[in-house]
Design a protein around this motif. Structure first.
Motif, mmCIF file in Angstrom:
data_model
loop_
_atom_site.group_PDB
_atom_site.id
_atom_site.type_symbol
_atom_site.label_atom_id
_atom_site.label_comp_id
_atom_site.label_asym_id
_atom_site.label_seq_id
_atom_site.Cartn_x
_atom_site.Cartn_y
_atom_site.Cartn_z
ATOM 1 N N VAL A 150 -3.382 -7.678 -35.001
ATOM 2 C CA VAL A 150 -4.508 -8.173 -34.190
ATOM 3 C C VAL A 150 -5.815 -7.896 -34.911
ATOM 4 N N TRP A 151 -6.742 -8.860 -34.833
ATOM 5 C CA TRP A 151 -8.120 -8.677 -35.293
ATOM 6 C C TRP A 151 -9.042 -8.966 -34.115
ATOM 7 N N ALA A 174 -6.318 -5.658 -27.093
ATOM 8 C CA ALA A 174 -6.573 -7.103 -27.088
ATOM 9 C C ALA A 174 -6.260 -7.725 -25.736
ATOM 10 N N ASP A 175 -5.342 -7.124 -24.989
ATOM 11 C CA ASP A 175 -5.019 -7.630 -23.653
ATOM 12 C C ASP A 175 -6.099 -7.293 -22.626
ATOM 13 N N VAL A 176 -6.783 -6.160 -22.800
ATOM 14 C CA VAL A 176 -7.706 -5.715 -21.752
ATOM 15 C C VAL A 176 -9.163 -6.077 -22.020
ATOM 16 N N VAL A 177 -9.506 -6.434 -23.269
ATOM 17 C CA VAL A 177 -10.887 -6.864 -23.540
ATOM 18 C C VAL A 177 -10.969 -8.389 -23.553
ATOM 19 N N ARG A 178 -12.176 -8.881 -23.462
ATOM 20 C CA ARG A 178 -12.475 -10.304 -23.551
ATOM 21 C C ARG A 178 -13.742 -10.473 -24.389
ATOM 22 N N ASP A 212 -1.344 -0.173 -30.161
ATOM 23 C CA ASP A 212 -2.556 0.155 -29.415
ATOM 24 C C ASP A 212 -3.571 -0.985 -29.467
ATOM 25 N N VAL A 213 -3.727 -1.626 -30.631
ATOM 26 C CA VAL A 213 -4.692 -2.724 -30.704
ATOM 27 C C VAL A 213 -4.173 -3.942 -29.945
ATOM 28 N N GLY A 239 -7.618 -7.990 -19.123
ATOM 29 C CA GLY A 239 -9.011 -8.336 -18.916
ATOM 30 C C GLY A 239 -9.808 -7.329 -18.123
ATOM 31 N N GLY A 240 -9.278 -6.103 -17.944
ATOM 32 C CA GLY A 240 -9.951 -5.131 -17.088
ATOM 33 C C GLY A 240 -11.047 -4.318 -17.748
ATOM 34 N N ALA A 241 -11.206 -4.416 -19.064
ATOM 35 C CA ALA A 241 -12.181 -3.579 -19.774
ATOM 36 C C ALA A 241 -13.604 -4.057 -19.529
ATOM 37 N N LYS A 242 -14.493 -3.101 -19.290
ATOM 38 C CA LYS A 242 -15.923 -3.397 -19.139
ATOM 39 C C LYS A 242 -16.737 -2.834 -20.303
ATOM 40 N N ARG A 243 -16.170 -1.870 -21.020
ATOM 41 C CA ARG A 243 -16.864 -1.260 -22.156
ATOM 42 C C ARG A 243 -15.858 -0.546 -23.022
#
Length: 326
Positions: free
Chosen positions: A273-274, A313-317, A308-309, A189-193
């Motif tokens: 993953v999609w 998927a783990d770092v984005v929300r 990689d996807v 969940g660490g992604a901001k962009r």
């Protein structure tokens, strides 16, 4: 497909491999140094490049498939590492970059993994037909061989896996095989962009303060079916997804002119993953052919290797912006 984390694997460091002298061994990779770097062979993996690819992967600077070859995706990863470390602009693995990766000091790049009962009992598909109508009739688009399954799990090419394990059938539970240890540990969940950069064929993930968390080689659209431009958002994340083929909305494959629902599996057209975007029918997804990422075209979406996807998927929300840059 399990993540590469070695928490569930029985892992021991390898010494000199038991393979024939002419084969690539664990010791050659683990002890590779820049001063004694071997020349790139016309074919086959180079121990120094295998080691560098694994060390890049551990930093979530993906080289794509770890294959020991001085190719385009490896060069992209080296260039990204140099940018992040504020080294001179280049895609060359020089001695400065090698030292920055810890190349001469790290000696746990190749390790031993014990095949589990689950590995031995996997229900492999006999074949994956290219025709979507035939795929739609299958229960699952599974791996077709142990080599494909284990190569993907450990981010390796099948050729490298087999060079490290000559004569190994990869079918007996409890037997040890040699694999590369490229595990990652990004905070969920660490992604901001997320930036999808068309000119370089790269997806770059940013965290707090514009810190680069990860980068991946990517296939981003094509001339006939270009990808998006501008800013969108992640709307949902589907793991192990079905794939709905709709020729009226996307593209037509062969003579298939009706909507089809293809089953899930690592050999699905969208991989494991999609990640759906706020533009209908567009997303970031995996692939059944990891070696072709950034080397072929897509039907407008962003295609990454399955591993990689899965990390992405783990770092984005949902709600994270995705910028498409020329």
């Amino acid at each position: 497909m399990k993540p590469v984390g070695l928490m569930t694997a029985l892992v021991v460091l390898l010494g000199v491999g038991a393979a024939p002298a002419s084969a690539l061994t664990a010791d050659q990779i683990n002890t590779a140094t820049f001063a004694a770097r071997p020349p790139q062979k016309a074919s086959g993996p180079n121990p120094l490049i295998v080691k560098a690819q694994v060390l890049l992967s551990r930093r979530s600077i993906s080289p794509g498939v770890i294959d020991g070859v001085d190719g385009e995706n490896f060069r992209k990863a080296v260039a990204q590492f140099r940018r992040q470390e504020k080294l001179s602009e280049s895609d060359e693995l020089d001695e400065v970059a090698w030292r920055g990766l810890g190349g001469d000091t790290v000696q746990d790049v190749v390790v031993e993994y014990k095949l589990s009962d689950k590995d031995a009992d996997y229900d492999f598909a006999d074949d994956i037909p290219r025709d979507y109508a035939k795929q739609a009739k299958m229960k699952r688009l599974s791996y077709t061989s142990p080599q494909e399954m284990l190569g993907e799990r450990f981010h390796m090419s099948e050729k490298l896996l087999m060079e490290l394990n000559p004569g190994q059938p990869f079918t007996e539970a409890g037997s040890g095989i040699y694999i590369v240890s490229g595990g990652r540990s990004l905070q969920k969940g660490g992604a901001k962009r997320v930036d999808a950069v068309k000119s370089t064929g790269m997806v770059v993930v940013y965290g707090e303060g514009d810190t680069i968390l990860a980068s991946y080689p990517a296939t981003i659209g094509s001339k006939s079916t270009p990808s998006l431009s501008g800013q969108y958002k992640v709307t949902r994340i589907a793991r192990n997804p079905n794939y709905t083929y709709d020729p009226e909305k996307n593209f037509q494959q062969g003579k298939n002119d009706e909507t089809l629902v293809l089953p899930p599996g690592p050999n699905s057209p969208v991989g494991t993953v999609w990640i759906a975007l706020s533009e209908p029918t567009f997303g970031i997804h995996g692939t059944p052919e990891p070696s072709q990422v950034s080397k072929t075209t897509s039907h407008g979406c962003v295609r990454l290797t399955n591993w990689d996807v899965e990390e992405l998927a783990d770092v984005v929300r949902p709600g994270v912006p995705v910028h498409f840059l020329d």
